[in-house]
Design an enzyme around this catalytic site. Structure first.
Site, mmCIF file in Angstrom:
data_model
loop_
_atom_site.group_PDB
_atom_site.id
_atom_site.type_symbol
_atom_site.label_atom_id
_atom_site.label_comp_id
_atom_site.label_asym_id
_atom_site.label_seq_id
_atom_site.Cartn_x
_atom_site.Cartn_y
_atom_site.Cartn_z
ATOM 1 N N GLU A 40 0.801 -1.216 0.000
ATOM 2 C CA GLU A 40 0.000 0.000 0.000
ATOM 3 C C GLU A 40 0.840 1.276 0.000
ATOM 4 O O GLU A 40 0.294 2.375 -0.155
ATOM 5 C CB GLU A 40 -0.943 -0.016 1.210
ATOM 6 C CG GLU A 40 -1.854 -1.259 1.218
ATOM 7 C CD GLU A 40 -2.863 -1.280 2.353
ATOM 8 O OE1 GLU A 40 -2.930 -0.279 3.103
ATOM 9 O OE2 GLU A 40 -3.579 -2.301 2.487
ATOM 10 N N HIS A 41 2.164 1.127 0.169
ATOM 11 C CA HIS A 41 3.077 2.273 0.181
ATOM 12 C C HIS A 41 4.300 1.900 -0.656
ATOM 13 O O HIS A 41 4.748 0.746 -0.633
ATOM 14 C CB HIS A 41 3.472 2.630 1.611
ATOM 15 C CG HIS A 41 2.302 2.798 2.527
ATOM 16 N ND1 HIS A 41 1.537 3.941 2.568
ATOM 17 C CD2 HIS A 41 1.741 1.931 3.432
ATOM 18 C CE1 HIS A 41 0.573 3.791 3.450
ATOM 19 N NE2 HIS A 41 0.668 2.585 3.987
#
Length: 310
Positions: free
Chosen positions: A156-157
């Site tokens: 997600e990052h």
């Protein structure tokens, strides 16, 4: 003079029957796949705690394996993955046992996740070739040890551009499938510009090796309505064209969003099922559902297993 019989295509009852049969045919084409993330919160939860309907295809997704060190201050390892799920209660023997006792159960695991302790988990390869080589080796070892069936991608990052992400993950999935180490793969994007750039780059180049899109619809606003949810669903069907888009809800009350079960999630899912568009349901997460007796897991599986149109 007697009237000629009405042609069936002009008979309202006949037309209604045709429409009903069409709906029944569409509903029968919908999937019976249910997926559940488990193990991220070390909640002393076992596979046996979760209700499993015998008429659905059930995937447990262990959460998470992360290419970070296991030290007090975790740092990236360039594809050398470690286990960060609850390995006391979700062990290799537990995986074997649940699969033996329930023939409709498969077990996958997810890579990445949102955070480790106070910090985010970043996708941070040193180079494409070295990351892929390390990931294939370390993940194959984990998959064989746990007798796992599939893999889910939930980074997600990012500390890498979309093309690098696409090449690393795409080559990884292709190699694991070609080596017959896994039988299915999924991705777990959500509506965020950076996240979508990375996953859509992956989809465009390697969509053929991705079996399911576990789209995190619960990342939308908590005020989402049924009609908005259905619009979001169609938008993601267009983004991930040709993919099997699973609908989702969360039982994590601390970060709940999207269309909740209390405000129409099952109504929306039922509508998609009637249209033959329901490719499955997943829930985040079993750890959070323990406190409410897995109410929404039961309702999801009942909906998937039912032949009813209402």
């Amino acid at each position: 003079m007697p009237h000629a019989p009405m042609a069936p295509w002009n008979n309202p009852s006949f037309l209604f029957l045709l429409a009903l049969l069409s709906l029944m045919s569409s509903a029968s084409q919908s999937s019976r796949l249910f997926r559940e993330y488990i193990g991220a919160e070390s909640n002393c939860l076992s596979f046996l705690d979760v209700p499993i309907h015998p008429s659905v295809d059930f995937h447990f997704i262990l959460s998470f394996a992360v290419d970070y060190t296991t030290s007090k201050h975790p740092t990236p390892t360039n594809g050398d993955f470690n286990i960060f799920w609850d390995d006391d209660n979700l062990t290799p023997s537990h995986v074997t046992s649940i699969k033996q006792s329930h023939g409709n159960v498969k077990v996958a695991f997810s890579l990445g996740g949102d955070s480790l302790g106070p910090g985010y988990v970043y996708f941070h390869p040193f180079s494409i070739d070295s990351w892929v080589a390390n990931a294939v080796t370390s993940l194959s070892r984990i998959i064989k040890r746990y007798n796992l069936d599939g893999i889910d991608i939930d980074y997600e990052h990012f500390m890498a551009d979309p093309d690098t992400f696409a090449e690393c993950i795409g080559r990884l999935l292709t190699t694991l499938k070609n080596n017959r180490v896994i039988s299915f793969a999924s991705i777990a994007p959500f509506e965020d510009d950076e996240v979508q750039r990375h996953y859509l780059a992956l989809w465009r180049k390697y969509g053929s090796v991705i079996d399911y899109v576990n789209f995190q619809f619960y990342a939308y606003d908590a005020s989402t309505t049924v009609s908005q949810f259905l619009g979001y669903f169609e938008m993601q069907r267009s983004n991930y064209n040709g993919g099997k888009i699973l609908v989702s809800c969360t039982t994590d009350r601390s970060s709940s969003g999207g269309l909740s079960p209390e405000h129409g999630f099952f109504n929306a899912s039922r509508m998609l099922k009637m249209q033959g568009k329901l490719d499955g349901i997943f829930i985040w997460s079993a750890d959070d559902s323990k406190s409410n007796g897995f109410l929404y897991e039961k309702q999801s599986q009942d909906l998937l297993a039912s032949d009813r149109l209402y």
